[in-house]
Design an enzyme around this catalytic site. Structure first.
Site, PDB file in Angstrom:
ATOM      1  CB  SER A  57      -0.901   0.031   1.232  1.00 15.83           C
ATOM      2  OG  SER A  57      -1.636  -1.151   1.345  1.00 15.83           O
TER       3      SER A  57
HETATM    4  N1  SAH Z   1      -0.158  -5.252   4.180  1.00 18.51           N
HETATM    5  C1  SAH Z   1       0.586  -5.540   2.967  1.00 18.51           C
HETATM    6  C2  SAH Z   1      -0.187  -5.255   1.703  1.00 18.51           C
HETATM    7  C3  SAH Z   1      -1.330  -6.148   1.560  1.00 18.51           C
HETATM    8  S1  SAH Z   1      -1.867  -6.509  -0.078  1.00 18.51           S
HETATM    9  C4  SAH Z   1       1.902  -4.828   2.932  1.00 18.51           C
HETATM   10  O1  SAH Z   1       2.224  -4.075   3.859  1.00 18.51           O
HETATM   11  O2  SAH Z   1       2.640  -5.044   1.980  1.00 18.51           O
HETATM   12  C5  SAH Z   1      -3.104  -7.661   0.438  1.00 18.51           C
HETATM   13  C6  SAH Z   1      -2.562  -9.023   0.785  1.00 18.51           C
HETATM   14  O3  SAH Z   1      -3.641  -9.774   1.321  1.00 18.51           O
HETATM   15  C7  SAH Z   1      -2.052  -9.794  -0.418  1.00 18.51           C
HETATM   16  O4  SAH Z   1      -0.744 -10.211  -0.206  1.00 18.51           O
HETATM   17  C8  SAH Z   1      -3.017 -10.981  -0.510  1.00 18.51           C
HETATM   18  O5  SAH Z   1      -2.404 -12.167  -0.962  1.00 18.51           O
HETATM   19  C9  SAH Z   1      -3.479 -11.110   0.935  1.00 18.51           C
HETATM   20  N2  SAH Z   1      -4.751 -11.805   1.120  1.00 18.51           N
HETATM   21  C10 SAH Z   1      -5.877 -11.725   0.376  1.00 18.51           C
HETATM   22  N3  SAH Z   1      -6.836 -12.523   0.865  1.00 18.51           N
HETATM   23  C11 SAH Z   1      -6.312 -13.122   1.964  1.00 18.51           C
HETATM   24  C12 SAH Z   1      -6.821 -14.080   2.893  1.00 18.51           C
HETATM   25  N4  SAH Z   1      -8.047 -14.591   2.795  1.00 18.51           N
HETATM   26  N5  SAH Z   1      -6.011 -14.494   3.900  1.00 18.51           N
HETATM   27  C13 SAH Z   1      -4.738 -14.002   4.017  1.00 18.51           C
HETATM   28  N6  SAH Z   1      -4.212 -13.097   3.151  1.00 18.51           N
HETATM   29  C14 SAH Z   1      -4.987 -12.670   2.136  1.00 18.51           C
END
Ligand code: SAH
Length: 212
Positions: A57
């Site tokens: 993000s």
């Molecule tokens: N917080 C992260 C950015 C998140 S992007 C950072 O600082 O870089 C969103 C992430 O959520 C992605 O990596 C995606 O694979 C994960 N995601 C999506 N659905 C999910 C789920 N059901 N359980 C765990 N992770 C999930």
């Protein structure tokens, strides 16, 4: 551009006022969490690809969500969506322990390595579907979800401690979502919608469920 100018030019002018959050954003080495080809852009004002269709993000959104989480030094935090591990590192600067869950194994493994090499000993990365939270360490004082869900998963509500705070983007995949701040008071969940955002979609169990 470095972390200090990122804070002074992007975060303070846009209303991030929590001094603990600003200090954490100054100290985490964001360039270590982005893929090597984006190192030079690490502190710019935008999201960046981290592979597997996912993104780290924008710094402002990380700061805003962290500020809305109202962290306390003794708190235990659950993050759903580890991605690069950057948000987990920012939280690790502010609380006692961060449990973070990522559904894509390669990202979980990479984040674990970077967090370790950056010296964070109070973060535990789990590879699994976070739709069901992480029951083994519940309840959590704070829960942050960094992927957009159509509704708040019941399991996450159950795993939030009394008096706890959750921050989660709510809305359709690839549409406009709203950043919701939820406070648990006994078995009531009071919520306030804070800002429009765009996150990658939550996958797994909760994405199958119906809208609220
Ligand atoms: N917080 C992260 C950015 C998140 S992007 C950072 O600082 O870089 C969103 C992430 O959520 C992605 O990596 C995606 O694979 C994960 N995601 C999506 N659905 C999910 C789920 N059901 N359980 C765990 N992770 C999930």
């Amino acid at each position: 551009m470095d972390a200090a100018s990122m804070v002074d030019e992007q975060l303070v002018p846009r209303g991030i006022t929590d001094q603990r959050v600003l200090a954490a954003m100054r100290s985490v080495r964001r360039h270590r969490f982005v893929p090597i080809q984006y190192r030079l852009s690490a502190y710019y004002d935008g999201p960046l690809p981290i592979g597997y269709g996912q993104t780290i993000s924008q710094p402002y959104i990380v700061a805003l969500m962290t500020q809305l989480l109202e962290t306390e030094p003794e708190a235990t935090v659950l993050e759903i969506g580890t991605g690069s591990g950057y948000q987990a590192a920012v939280l690790a600067e502010l609380v006692k322990h961060v449990y973070t869950v990522e559904t894509i194994k390669e990202l979980a493994d990479r984040a674990r390595k970077v967090l370790e090499s950056e010296g964070y000993t109070n973060v535990t990365v789990y590879h699994r579907d976070g739709s069901y939270g992480l029951p083994e360490h519940a309840p959590y004082d704070r829960i942050m979800v960094t992927a957009a869900a159509p509704r708040v998963p019941d399991q996450l509500k159950d795993q939030l401690a009394d008096g706890g705070v959750m921050v989660i983007p709510i809305g359709p995949a690839y549409g406009v979502q709203v950043l919701r701040q939820i406070r648990r008071v006994k078995d009531d969940f009071e919520w306030t919608d804070r800002e429009y955002v765009r996150f990658v979609p939550f996958t797994g169990g909760v994405s199958q469920s119906e809208d609220e």
